[in-house]
Design an enzyme around this catalytic site. Structure first.
Site, PDB file in Angstrom:
ATOM      1  N   ASN B  74       0.209  -4.174   2.677  1.00  0.00           N
ATOM      2  CA  ASN B  74      -0.284  -3.387   3.800  1.00  0.00           C
ATOM      3  C   ASN B  74      -1.692  -2.904   3.532  1.00  0.00           C
ATOM      4  O   ASN B  74      -2.094  -2.680   2.391  1.00  0.00           O
ATOM      5  CB  ASN B  74       0.655  -2.202   4.102  1.00  0.00           C
ATOM      6  N   ILE B  76      -2.968  -0.260   5.751  1.00  0.00           N
ATOM      7  CA  ILE B  76      -2.971   0.720   6.837  1.00  0.00           C
ATOM      8  C   ILE B  76      -4.270   1.528   6.800  1.00  0.00           C
ATOM      9  O   ILE B  76      -4.852   1.834   7.836  1.00  0.00           O
ATOM     10  CB  ILE B  76      -1.768   1.689   6.709  1.00  0.00           C
ATOM     11  N   CYS B 136      -6.053   7.151  -3.414  1.00  0.00           N
ATOM     12  CA  CYS B 136      -7.034   6.991  -2.341  1.00  0.00           C
ATOM     13  C   CYS B 136      -8.439   6.933  -2.944  1.00  0.00           C
ATOM     14  O   CYS B 136      -8.669   7.361  -4.066  1.00  0.00           O
ATOM     15  CB  CYS B 136      -6.924   8.157  -1.370  1.00  0.00           C
ATOM     16  N   LYS B 171       0.648  11.760  -7.467  1.00  0.00           N
ATOM     17  CA  LYS B 171       1.099  10.391  -7.259  1.00  0.00           C
ATOM     18  C   LYS B 171       0.072   9.404  -7.783  1.00  0.00           C
ATOM     19  O   LYS B 171      -1.097   9.447  -7.410  1.00  0.00           O
ATOM     20  CB  LYS B 171       1.354  10.123  -5.779  1.00  0.00           C
ATOM     21  N   ASN B 198       2.540   3.982  -6.627  1.00  0.00           N
ATOM     22  CA  ASN B 198       1.988   3.615  -5.336  1.00  0.00           C
ATOM     23  C   ASN B 198       1.935   2.080  -5.294  1.00  0.00           C
ATOM     24  O   ASN B 198       2.344   1.431  -6.255  1.00  0.00           O
ATOM     25  CB  ASN B 198       0.580   4.222  -5.177  1.00  0.00           C
ATOM     26  N   THR B 272       9.493   0.890   1.375  1.00  0.00           N
ATOM     27  CA  THR B 272       9.573  -0.266   2.265  1.00  0.00           C
ATOM     28  C   THR B 272      10.967  -0.487   2.860  1.00  0.00           C
ATOM     29  O   THR B 272      11.098  -0.963   3.987  1.00  0.00           O
ATOM     30  CB  THR B 272       9.116  -1.524   1.485  1.00  0.00           C
TER      31      THR B 272
END
Ligand SMILES: Cc1cc2nc3c(=O)[nH]c(=O)nc-3n(C[C@H](O)[C@H](O)[C@H](O)COP(=O)(O)OP(=O)(O)OC[C@H]3O[C@@H](n4cnc5c(N)ncnc54)[C@H](O)[C@@H]3O)c2cc1C
Ligand SMILES: Cc1cc2nc3c(=O)[nH]c(=O)nc-3n(C[C@H](O)[C@H](O)[C@H](O)COP(=O)(O)OP(=O)(O)OC[C@H]3O[C@@H](n4cnc5c(N)ncnc54)[C@H](O)[C@@H]3O)c2cc1C
Ligand SMILES: Cc1cc2nc3c(=O)[nH]c(=O)nc-3n(C[C@H](O)[C@H](O)[C@H](O)COP(=O)(O)O)c2cc1C
Ligand SMILES: Cc1cc2nc3c(=O)[nH]c(=O)nc-3n(C[C@H](O)[C@H](O)[C@H](O)COP(=O)(O)O)c2cc1C
Ligand code: FES
Ligand code: FES
Lengths: 264, 314, 314, 264
Positions: B74, B76, B136, B171, B198, B272
């Protein structure tokens, strides 16, 4: 929307590489709205390949028998698996999904423009609109005559239609998107729904745009969840003042105002 | 025949208490509204919200999803409505639904993390913990992930912990070898637990067009394909015994959850799988209970860290 | 209708010339004797031998194999008969079979690499290249993999290159962020190409016994599950344009091979697929030729690096 | 050894959770030796889950009809998939694999000791030994009577046998491994083959060891390739002077001298 185990009543070839699967499900039949889809698990038991469910428009419903059907083209692993299933097997599916189209209101005249497998959701729109006493006119274009059998369904529905095919072997020769809009009168009085390949949608968007005729497009995008949680299935939708946002095909869609869709 | 009617499922990670170890992962469950149609999300140990930034973010251009062998890529791009939308719109719904909440947040600078923490101050009593999504991009480090650089992890945790007196979970991504060091610095800065993994960086190409199958070129791999990788990372981190671990990566059934508990995780996230089996959270919870009953184990904590390693001589 | 009867498949990586980009990976093909039953291994671009150490090695205790979702974990532990057995037993057979040979070697110290290089001196004209498996444990660094530390990569490459005037390929693991740096140092030391990826560290647990499913606790993940990871690594390395890349990881068909070529690899290795489709090497070669013909591409090099990236604005 | 696509002639339940699959393959029938196995692909088309082939002993051959069979217990995804196949489907398999047992030489008296599904390879050894005019005696132990049907096959082969079951519902009550070796005379004159769970093999190894009676064990280990290239399926085999080495079940095995196997 529910998780269901539905029994297959039939799963037969409809055309070359195309199958129609009929499933028993009072729940889907009772709740489905035009434009909605079901999300089918295409791996046996706890198999992980393919992993994700596959979305399919509801093609038809038979209320008396609590049966609905999907029309699908075999493309890869998922649809290949589906085509191997037989009468009596059960299918793990969820639905109905997507925001449906409300046919109880709106114009009395409906124009459906379809390309290839894009006719799948249009078929249910036609049926439901007819049931609500609307006038339905269908224009559909195909590469070849793989979907020839669909004409029988149209005849049975007693709907007006024109068929185009690229090779001219079925209906008129040519592309729907070329044929369309020799003038705008006819189109203006209809509520228009379009479903088909992106190339076709682009041309129609451009042509309708000239006359500022609005239409509803049924879009496809790769999906992970189908229920709106992953933000995976977005399409770019024009907002006001040149802005845009990403909207989910599985929630806000699959139906979008065609003029607002940004094709890239 | 069976004496254990109701095995205890409570687990604790530092100051964080979960009623059971079954939680859902950030970005794969929204706030639970969609899944509530399938089961009562209040039963879950916790629901982790999608990751929120200070302001709304549009996310990456489509296509954002590409299926791979037993996995999903993904890109996103962290699309979200901004932290205020969580506070005013989603939080009330979640409380109403009885969800135990882990709020996931991210910033692109330490400053942004601080600003979000400030907004959360008012609602801190309503959430179990804050999870910092440190995979991120860190704009102060040229877009490299925060967790690529343990010192950056420390900076963020320091500033969030100093502002918020609720438990902080960090995380981390599996793509960096700095996991242990990041965990250690996070502990020193007062973090309560580590969430891992992650997604793994991955890619796919459409050979017919020679274009990447994701709009953002590369993306994150999740699902059963990554489970062995996640398990190795969780095992290695648990061996260090730095902070309690929330494990995730490819959990599709209670047997996967048990594997993570056995190597030492105290809670396990479902990601998922929420896309495929919409009732997976409840199913795993029921299956876990049934398993404990069958094995006559009265407390799930008895399974945690029970890995038997007999390194044989070759 | 079709003009391209015989598309050119030759590829070149520095000084290494392959008759086609289809090669087999170390440790998954032995020397080709077993696969010769299924097809003529002389057709392959190259056969990479299993990795040889100076002396025979027994390998790890069983179980050594564990299947995972679309993948395989292995902890073979580099069992091999020692380099002399290659030189005297397997090499003659391979030459007889007409195989183009990449000899894979590993040592647990730089010294051991040197000693092996010394043995190879005599046969260097009979092999295309030597591949250094640098994912093996480096005893001088407490058992950490050589490729975890780019300077160690440099030390090994330096010493091997100084002794052998045949092309040296450096094989790296995807588990480290030091790939670019290792590649750069390898280039400076005179390596000809980079092979990537070796297996990804992974693990699995038997929940019934609470024991690891591999005798060695952790192992290496390979197969379709890791393909997206491999592709991202290969893409990122090719973007740097440091050295030509031999790609591998999850190739099970010609479409996978094409993905790797498109992102920039010049040759592609088949690993785990050799265990499942015994004739996969020949099949991919035939399918590749058929594909090029159908697409009217007269030279496979026209595909290499052809990725079209249009980073869209979000 | 070849890659083959064999047609299924039948795939029927043999006992609870146990199936017998009959496959048409002149090649396997002509080439298989006792103790060899076939390696079956258990995913449809290009599916990747399960990824690896699954090994199964050849249970029986019918030379006249070019048919061989495997007897299998449904354990997980792979065998689950196999059990879903039907007559007429084809199976992607490779074989025969493993070093076979040469029954043209050796003792005239054969003793086969089996436990559970371990009887699968013993069945073919029995058949082939009988065909070479040897005397075959079978002792087999089972947990329950799932494999009851096998007795019919034994009766048809006209072989001497004793059956034990833990619950006593089939044959004599007890464990083969307990029963065995009340004395050594009988065993010494036989060539012995053993196949069954590790626990059973260990006890028999220990008991035979006391009398220094040799026996051949047929072992199982997880396999990746089945053809000897991956070094994955090794078992620990005692060498001289306390040394040992790892040998491949798929190449040097599945048959090993029982006394040399190191069970850990
Ligand atoms: C809302 C919606 C309704 C749909 N309705 C129908 C229908 O009624 N009949 C029908 O035949 N098909 C329909 N589709 C497309 C259908 O979902 C895909 O053809 C199917 O998922 C392919 O699965 P596969 O495993 O066989 O192919 P894959 O191996 O996954 O892919 C084969 C090809 O199909 C494309 N594809 C895969 N998933 C999707 C997807 N979600 N959307 C579009 N293309 C995809 C891939 O890019 C690839 O080119 C619909 C899609 C959506 C989003
Ligand atoms: C040489 C050989 C001959 C065999 N002959 C037969 C036979 O004739 N009939 C029969 O029913 N079975 C036989 N087996 C075992 C058979 O291969 C496994 O039962 C099968 O692979 C299980 O596959 P699955 O996908 O259904 O189960 P999985 O989901 O893979 O596993 C289910 C269980 O089976 C075990 N298992 C998986 N693979 C193997 C393996 N290769 N060997 C042993 N255990 C395994 C797993 O550890 C697990 O406990 C044989 C094995 C070998 C090595
Ligand atoms: C579509 C998608 C979106 C995700 N979004 C986030 C996110 O916003 N924040 C975050 O910390 N992790 C996010 N993740 C990672 C998951 O929380 C989880 O760590 C990862 O997917 C591994 O678990 P799984 O294999 O069970 O999915 C996302 C994963 C997916 C698949
Ligand atoms: C059983 C097994 C043994 C391997 N042995 C070696 C080895 O000896 N040396 C090496 O460099 N790589 C070894 N590898 C790694 C492969 O060469 C390859 O890099 C990796 O498996 C990824 O490719 P694949 O997914 O196609 O298998 C081994 C892989 C497997 C599965
Ligand atoms: S598919 Fe997940 S949001 Fe639409
Ligand atoms: S299974 Fe690969 S060597 Fe035996």
């Amino acid at each position: 929307m529910k998780l269901l185990n539905s029994e297959i009543l039939s799963n037969q070839q409809y055309g070359p590489g195309i199958f129609k699967m009929e499933l028993f499900s009072p729940y889907i039949v009772r709740n489905v709205m035009a434009g909605q889809f079901v999300n089918i698990r295409c791996a046996p038991n706890d198999g992980t390949d393919p992993l994700l469910r596959r979305p399919f428009s509801v093609f038809d419903i038979e209320e008396r028998f609590n049966v609905f059907s999907v029309l699908y083209m075999v493309k890869g692993k998922g649809t290949g698996y589906m085509s191997s299933l037989r009468k009596g097997d059960t299918v793990d599916l969820a639905g109905p999904m997507g925001s449906g189209i409300d046919l109880n209101t709106g114009s009395k005249d409906i124009l459906l423009i379809g390309g290839g497998m894009g006719i799948a959701p249009l078929n249910l729109i036609a049926k439901m609109a007819l049931a609500r006493g609307k006038n339905v006119f269908i224009m559909a274009g195909f590469r070849d005559s793989s979907l020839l059998r669909w004409e029988r369904d149209l005849v049975r529905m007693e709907v007006k239609y024109r068929i185009f095919s690229e090779d001219g072997k079925w209906g008129e020769k040519g592309l729907v998107s070329e044929y369309i809009f020799e003038g705008d009168r006819f189109y203006k009085k209809h509520e228009i729904y379009v479903c088909g390949p992106v190339e076709m949608l682009k041309i129609i968007q451009e042509k309708l745009g000239r006359y500022q005729i609005s239409a509803t497009a049924l879009l496809e995008e790769k999906m992970a969840c189908g229920i709106g949680v992953c933000m995976g299935c977005v399409v770019k939708i024009r907002g006001k003042n040149g802005s845009f946002s990403y909207k989910r095909v599985c929630r806000e869609g699959p139906a979008f105002e065609l003029s607002e869709v940004v094709f890239e | 025949m069976n004496d254990i009617i109701r095995p205890s499922l409570k687990v604790q990670l530092g100051k964080i208490k979960f009623k059971n170890p079954v939680i859902t992962c950030s970005g794969t469950f929204s706030h639970g509204e969609e899944h509530m149609v399938f089961y009562d999300i209040g039963k879950l140990g916790a629901v982790t919200t999608k990751s929120y930034s200070l302001l709304p973010m549009k996310g990456n251009p489509p296509p954002r999803i590409c299926e791979t062998a037993s996995g999903v890529l993904n890109s996103i791009g962290l699309q979200n409505d901004g932290i205020d939308s969580f506070i005013y719109r989603h939080l009330p719904w979640m409380k109403g639904a009885g969800a135990s909440i882990i709020l996931s947040i991210f910033g692109r600078t330490t400053e942004e993390f601080k600003k979000i923490a400030l907004r959360i101050l008012d609602i801190k009593s309503e959430i179990l913990a804050v999870e910092l999504n440190l995979s991120c991009p860190n704009l102060e480090q040229g877009g490299k992930a925060f967790c690529a650089v343990p010192e950056e992890v420390k900076r963020v945790v320091d500033s969030v912990v100093s502002m918020l007196d609720i438990p902080v979970i960090v995380k981390l991504s599996p793509d960096f070898e700095t996991i242990d060091r990041s965990a250690e610095l996070a502990r020193q800065s007062g973090a309560e637990a580590i969430s891992i993994i992650n997604t793994v960086v991955g890619m796919a190409v459409d050979i017919d067009t020679a274009k990447p199958l994701l709009g953002n070129v590369t993306g994150g791999l999740s699902g059963p394909a990554v489970k062995p990788i996640a398990l190795a990372r969780v095992y290695q981190l648990c061996q260090q015994d730095i902070l309690p671990v929330i494990a995730m990566g490819g959990v599709f059934g209670y047997r996967d959850l048990l594997e993570f508990l056995i190597v030492g995780a105290r809670a396990v996230g479902i990601g998922t799988a929420n896309f495929v089996q919409y009732d997976i959270g409840e199913r795993i919870l029921n299956d876990l209970t049934a398993y404990l009953r069958e094995k006559k184990i009265d407390d799930v904590n008895k399974i945690i860290g029970r890995l038997k390693v007999e390194k044989k001589q070759a």
